[in-house]
Design an enzyme around this catalytic site. Structure first.
Site, mmCIF file in Angstrom:
data_model
loop_
_atom_site.group_PDB
_atom_site.id
_atom_site.type_symbol
_atom_site.label_atom_id
_atom_site.label_comp_id
_atom_site.label_asym_id
_atom_site.label_seq_id
_atom_site.Cartn_x
_atom_site.Cartn_y
_atom_site.Cartn_z
ATOM 1 C CB SER A 7 -0.882 0.008 1.257
ATOM 2 O OG SER A 7 -1.348 1.322 1.496
ATOM 3 C CG HIS A 32 -3.982 -1.631 -1.051
ATOM 4 N ND1 HIS A 32 -5.092 -2.426 -1.225
ATOM 5 C CD2 HIS A 32 -4.291 -0.768 -0.037
ATOM 6 C CE1 HIS A 32 -6.029 -2.074 -0.359
ATOM 7 N NE2 HIS A 32 -5.572 -1.065 0.368
ATOM 8 C CG ASP A 34 -5.094 2.500 1.177
ATOM 9 O OD1 ASP A 34 -6.027 1.679 1.246
ATOM 10 O OD2 ASP A 34 -3.916 2.226 1.468
ATOM 11 C CG MET A 36 -8.278 7.287 2.803
ATOM 12 S SD MET A 36 -7.185 7.454 4.215
ATOM 13 C CE MET A 36 -6.442 5.825 4.247
ATOM 14 C CG HIS A 65 -9.206 0.090 0.418
ATOM 15 N ND1 HIS A 65 -8.495 -0.014 1.597
ATOM 16 C CD2 HIS A 65 -10.524 0.035 0.786
ATOM 17 C CE1 HIS A 65 -9.330 -0.128 2.620
ATOM 18 N NE2 HIS A 65 -10.573 -0.087 2.151
ATOM 19 C CG MET A 67 -11.169 3.289 2.977
ATOM 20 S SD MET A 67 -9.519 3.286 3.713
ATOM 21 C CE MET A 67 -8.511 3.358 2.251
ATOM 22 C CG MET A 139 -10.971 -2.506 6.253
ATOM 23 S SD MET A 139 -9.495 -2.018 5.357
ATOM 24 C CE MET A 139 -8.575 -1.043 6.546
ATOM 25 C CG ASP A 177 -5.765 -2.573 3.902
ATOM 26 O OD1 ASP A 177 -4.629 -2.280 4.322
ATOM 27 O OD2 ASP A 177 -6.498 -1.769 3.280
HETATM 28 C C1 DX5 Z 1 -5.772 1.962 6.042
HETATM 29 C C2 DX5 Z 1 -5.442 1.556 4.645
HETATM 30 C C3 DX5 Z 1 -4.324 0.589 4.512
HETATM 31 C C4 DX5 Z 1 -2.995 1.079 5.017
HETATM 32 C C5 DX5 Z 1 -2.294 -0.120 5.582
HETATM 33 O O1 DX5 Z 1 -6.999 2.600 6.068
HETATM 34 O O2 DX5 Z 1 -6.576 0.967 4.043
HETATM 35 O O3 DX5 Z 1 -4.195 0.114 3.186
HETATM 36 O O4 DX5 Z 1 -2.185 1.673 4.043
HETATM 37 O O5 DX5 Z 1 -1.115 0.301 6.167
HETATM 38 P P1 DX5 Z 1 -0.371 -0.549 7.264
HETATM 39 O O6 DX5 Z 1 0.067 -1.814 6.585
HETATM 40 O O7 DX5 Z 1 0.747 0.326 7.672
HETATM 41 O O8 DX5 Z 1 -1.354 -0.805 8.367
HETATM 42 ZN ZN ZN Z 2 -6.310 -0.101 2.104
#
Ligand code: DX5
Ligand code: ZN
Length: 341
Positions: A7, A32, A34, A36, A65, A67, A139, A177
């Site tokens: 990620s 990956h 993310d 947000m 992903h 969010m 998650m 994740d």
């Molecule tokens: C958190 C993200 C993850 C995050 C994971 O909301 O969805 O993908 O980057 O990071 P680590 O592996 O550091 O927990």
């Molecule tokens: Zn993620």
């Protein structure tokens, strides 16, 4: 196949291109991404431009992903930006109809659809969608930030989902994740996860390339501990080529008595032969006696078949798969099929 999805949330954006290259050379399968929006989660991250520009550089599978609130607004644009898998949260949908609607929207773009759930959402919430999605994302931290501690009971969720999926033979990936690191990644695999997201454990490492390689090494080691056991039940079979192909991936071969005659025709040396050896060809027996084959004699006092004994022996080895091959008329009627546990 176990996949690694670094990620980039924890990457250094000043050298993002180079860092992506480092994970790629280290053997990453996905990247990956993310997304947000500051509403669904209390943080902001990346959007279309970053994905678009990385797409020009990278041939990895882009695992996006989302969010965000109202994910359906953005599906088409993420597909255009270069996503290969688009995962959205069940908690961002008003009801089941909306979940189905978004899954259809993603599939209409030709991309794979993933459904995510937060640690505080019950697994049962997503069961009805399992036949319709390509991936479920469990998650293991509250979404929003990298570098959080792993929530241990996520492993129970993964185990339960793995059973739910494998029983009826649904084909879908189980992704986890959040908070996954070198110390707990084996537990994550053991729980049935086959797509592993790692952010800070990889990008927080002083050598991103080496960290990625090391994780892939752990995956390989883990795979080797999982054995596929093939059992040859009694019987004749014409289709030797097909069987020869199937046993190629076997880690351990057990023959039920006369099943060894059949294995001999394929030129195979089984690891074990079980039974009372009444139907085992004398020449075959003599041949296997000089090889390193274990002979397990049928316990006459027990009222079980040699196939039951073979399955018993196989289960003791805790394989991840037992495949029973049998011909006509033997004892295959007791146990025909593929056992997965
Ligand atoms: C958190 C993200 C993850 C995050 C994971 O909301 O969805 O993908 O980057 O990071 P680590 O592996 O550091 O927990
Ligand atoms: Zn993620």
């Amino acid at each position: 196949m176990i996949k690694l999805a670094p990620s980039i949330l924890s990457a250094d954006y000043n050298s993002l291109g180079m860092q992506l290259e480092a994970v790629t050379k280290g053997g990453a399968d996905y990247v990956h991404l993310d997304v947000m929006d500051g509403h669904f989660v209390p943080n902001l991250s990346m959007g279309f431009p970053i994905i678009q520009s990385l797409r020009k550089q990278s041939g990895l599978v882009f695992d996006v992903h989302l969010m965000v609130e109202n994910p359906k607004e953005f599906i088409a644009r993420f597909a255009q930006a270069g996503a290969d898998i688009i995962t959205f949260h069940v908690e961002s949908c008003a009801d089941a109809d909306e979940v189905y609607e978004i899954i259809s929207m993603i599939k209409a773009t030709g991309k794979k659809a993933g459904l995510a759930l937060r640690p505080d959402t019950a697994l049962a919430t997503i069961f009805e969608f399992v036949p319709h999605v390509d991936m479920v994302l469990i998650m293991s931290v509250m979404p929003g930030f990298g570098g959080q501690d792993f929530i241990a009971n996520s492993l129970d969720k993964a185990r339960e989902l793995r059973e739910y999926v494998d029983g009826p033979g649904y084909k879908l990936d189980i992704q986890m994740d959040g908070g996954i690191n070198f110390a707990n990644v084996r537990d994550v695999l053991e729980a049935g996860v086959n797509v592993v997201v790692m952010g800070s454990a990889i990008f927080g490492h002083s050598n991103i390339h080496a960290a990625t390689k090391k994780i892939k090494g752990i995956f390989n080691e883990y795979r080797k501990t999982k054995t596929k056991i093939v059992i040859f039940a009694n019987g004749e079979e014409d289709n030797l080529d097909f069987f020869a192909q199937i046993v190629q991936s076997a880690g351990y071969i057990i023959c039920c008595d006369g099943g060894a005659n059949f294995a001999a025709k394929l030129g195979l040396v089984p690891n074990m032969i079980v039974g009372d050896f009444d139907s085992l060809d004398t020449c075959v027996k003599a041949m296997y006696e000089i090889e390193d084959v274990t002979f397990a004699k049928f316990p006459v006092e027990k009222n079980i078949t040699d196939l039951e004994l073979a399955v018993d022996m196989a289960l003791k080895k805790s394989p991840d798969e037992i495949l029973i091959l049998g011909g006509y008329g033997g004892r295959i009627d007791h146990f025909l099929g593929i056992f997965k546990h």
